[in-house]
Design a protein around this motif. Structure first.
Motif, PDB file in Angstrom:
ATOM      1  N   LEU A  95       0.835  -1.190   0.000  1.00  0.00           N
ATOM      2  CA  LEU A  95       0.000   0.000   0.000  1.00  0.00           C
ATOM      3  C   LEU A  95       0.873   1.244   0.000  1.00  0.00           C
ATOM      4  CD1 LEU A  95      -1.929  -2.272   1.166  1.00  0.00           C
ATOM      5  CD2 LEU A  95      -3.183  -0.376   2.209  1.00  0.00           C
ATOM      6  N   ASP A  96       0.580   2.159  -0.899  1.00  0.00           N
ATOM      7  CA  ASP A  96       1.231   3.462  -0.898  1.00  0.00           C
ATOM      8  C   ASP A  96       0.465   4.344   0.077  1.00  0.00           C
ATOM      9  OD1 ASP A  96       2.325   5.939  -1.301  1.00  0.00           O
ATOM     10  OD2 ASP A  96       2.094   5.944  -3.479  1.00  0.00           O
ATOM     11  N   MET A  97       0.992   4.457   1.279  1.00  0.00           N
ATOM     12  CA  MET A  97       0.237   5.134   2.320  1.00  0.00           C
ATOM     13  C   MET A  97       0.121   6.638   2.083  1.00  0.00           C
ATOM     14  SD  MET A  97      -0.491   2.362   3.599  1.00  0.00           S
ATOM     15  CE  MET A  97      -1.774   3.142   4.561  1.00  0.00           C
ATOM     16  N   GLN A  98       0.975   7.207   1.204  1.00  0.00           N
ATOM     17  CA  GLN A  98       0.854   8.630   0.900  1.00  0.00           C
ATOM     18  C   GLN A  98      -0.371   8.921   0.046  1.00  0.00           C
ATOM     19  OE1 GLN A  98       2.924  10.706   2.504  1.00  0.00           O
ATOM     20  NE2 GLN A  98       3.652   8.788   3.403  1.00  0.00           N
ATOM     21  N   THR A  99      -0.905   7.906  -0.627  1.00  0.00           N
ATOM     22  CA  THR A  99      -2.105   8.089  -1.450  1.00  0.00           C
ATOM     23  C   THR A  99      -3.255   7.217  -0.956  1.00  0.00           C
ATOM     24  OG1 THR A  99      -1.326   6.403  -3.028  1.00  0.00           O
ATOM     25  CG2 THR A  99      -0.743   8.690  -3.488  1.00  0.00           C
ATOM     26  N   SER A 100      -3.121   6.671   0.251  1.00  0.00           N
ATOM     27  CA  SER A 100      -4.162   5.791   0.790  1.00  0.00           C
ATOM     28  C   SER A 100      -5.319   6.607   1.352  1.00  0.00           C
ATOM     29  CB  SER A 100      -3.583   4.901   1.889  1.00  0.00           C
ATOM     30  OG  SER A 100      -3.365   5.661   3.060  1.00  0.00           O
ATOM     31  N   SER A 101      -6.385   5.885   1.692  1.00  0.00           N
ATOM     32  CA  SER A 101      -7.556   6.556   2.264  1.00  0.00           C
ATOM     33  C   SER A 101      -7.291   7.118   3.648  1.00  0.00           C
ATOM     34  CB  SER A 101      -8.733   5.578   2.317  1.00  0.00           C
ATOM     35  OG  SER A 101      -9.141   5.232   0.999  1.00  0.00           O
ATOM     36  N   ARG A 102      -6.221   6.677   4.308  1.00  0.00           N
ATOM     37  CA  ARG A 102      -5.881   7.243   5.615  1.00  0.00           C
ATOM     38  C   ARG A 102      -5.552   8.724   5.471  1.00  0.00           C
ATOM     39  NH1 ARG A 102      -1.243   5.183   9.952  1.00  0.00           N
ATOM     40  NH2 ARG A 102      -1.965   6.447  11.698  1.00  0.00           N
ATOM     41  N   VAL A 103      -4.918   9.090   4.356  1.00  0.00           N
ATOM     42  CA  VAL A 103      -4.618  10.496   4.102  1.00  0.00           C
ATOM     43  C   VAL A 103      -5.908  11.295   3.981  1.00  0.00           C
ATOM     44  CG1 VAL A 103      -3.516  12.088   2.492  1.00  0.00           C
ATOM     45  CG2 VAL A 103      -2.418   9.923   3.021  1.00  0.00           C
ATOM     46  N   LYS A 104      -6.970  10.638   3.522  1.00  0.00           N
ATOM     47  CA  LYS A 104      -8.258  11.302   3.352  1.00  0.00           C
ATOM     48  C   LYS A 104      -9.071  11.336   4.651  1.00  0.00           C
ATOM     49  CE  LYS A 104      -8.428   9.499  -1.367  1.00  0.00           C
ATOM     50  NZ  LYS A 104      -9.163   8.615  -2.306  1.00  0.00           N
TER      51      LYS A 104
END
Length: 334
Positions: A95-104
């Motif tokens: 998972l690319d966490m910089q573009t994951s839903s966590r960023v949202k």
């Protein structure tokens, strides 16, 4: 150990076992017996291959899906977990966490629940928040395992294992060892996991050396001798572990001057001559060359830094295989 670290350690050590006492998750090395550590190291050694040989492979993880969730940057740990999982036959998702839903704004648990719904059953986590792996482990489905790939400043269990394996390959009698861990101790999850592994495996003497503002608080590292002078600390040791200065965990008021640090605490060829002649030099990476370690030492004949990297894949294969087999054993009993 500080109250915060002790609380986190106790919780992690408890939650990582199933009702039969088997490891279901790997969150900390705290609480693992010498027999458990030795079994993991023995299995890792089985997976080690010499340079030029084809890597070890088997199908232990066939049918499993491994998801790498790295909320902090990583090269060695993430890639080695990915290679380890592939070589054991797993499907792997990064998972690319910089573009994951966590960023949202999505919560970590909602991310975990989404992965569970897609049948990801081994989740590898790195995060800057203390206690997060143990917290998540308390909510996952019964078939899902959490592996800690680096938790704040508190724990990095697979690094502790690979460091112990590397030492054992060169210095098999831990009872005779003098080990020095030098550098930014206070911010180092590697130092904490190394201390846990070395203590459990019966290391003869563990030393830590750091400037006063990078030395851990009183009560932590109780099993280690403390030194504020690196030249005294390195004298007569068998293993020298250099740690980088972790600027990302420091306030701007505490940023260390690199040139001054290298003069006062850097592992140089001159300083290394104070250690035992057959001492090995280690570093968990990434290295700040000519800050905590001189380039000629990092690349010198006593360096085993690249061997640590090689051992990282083997150790993570051993951890993945062990956790998967424990889960299978639990299923067969239910």
């Amino acid at each position: 150990m500080s109250n915060e670290a002790q609380t986190n350690s106790d919780t992690s050590a408890t939650v990582q076992r199933d009702s039969a006492g088997r490891l279901r998750h790997l969150i900390t090395l705290e609480g693992l017996s010498r027999e458990e550590l030795t079994a993991l190291l023995d299995l890792a050694q089985f997976y080690v291959r010499s340079p030029g040989e084809l890597p070890a492979r088997d199908q232990t993880l066939t049918g499993h899906t491994v998801a790498n969730l790295f909320f902090e940057p990583s090269t060695r740990t993430r890639v080695s977990f990915e290679l380890a999982a592939h070589r054991l036959g797993a499907d792997v998702v990064n998972l690319d966490m910089q573009t994951s839903s966590r960023v949202k704004g999505e919560t970590v648990l909602d991310t975990i629940y989404t992965l569970q719904a897609m049948h990801a059953d081994i989740l590898i986590m790195r995060d800057a928040e203390p206690g997060l792996p143990a917290y998540v482990a308390g909510f996952v489905a019964p078939n899902v395992c959490i592996l800690n790939a680096g938790e704040a400043h508190l724990s990095h269990p697979t690094q502790g294992l690979l460091d112990a394996l590397t030492i054992r390959q060169h210095k098999p009698d831990f009872s005779q060892l003098k080990v020095l861990i030098a550098g930014d101790i206070t911010h180092s999850r590697v130092a904490r996991s190394d201390l846990q592994a070395l203590t459990t495996l019966g290391a003869g003497e563990i030393r830590i050396a750091a400037p006063d503002d990078l030395m851990p608080r009183p009560g932590e590292f109780a099993n280690a001798r403390r030194f504020s002078n690196i030249d005294e600390a390195i004298a007569g040791v068998d293993v020298v572990m250099a740690l980088r200065i972790q600027r990302e965990r420091m306030s701007s008021a505490h940023i260390v001057d690199e040139a001054s640090y290298h003069r006062a605490f850097g592992i140089t060829a001159e300083r290394l001559r104070k250690a035992n002649p057959d001492a090995i030099v280690m570093h968990p990476g990434p290295m700040n060359r000519d800050v905590e370690i001189a380039s000629d030492v990092a690349d010198g004949p006593q360096s085993v830094i690249q061997q640590q990297v090689t051992n990282g894949v083997a150790v993570r294969m051993a951890v993945l295989a062990t956790i998967a087999r424990n889960v299978q054993a639990r299923r067969q009993l239910t």
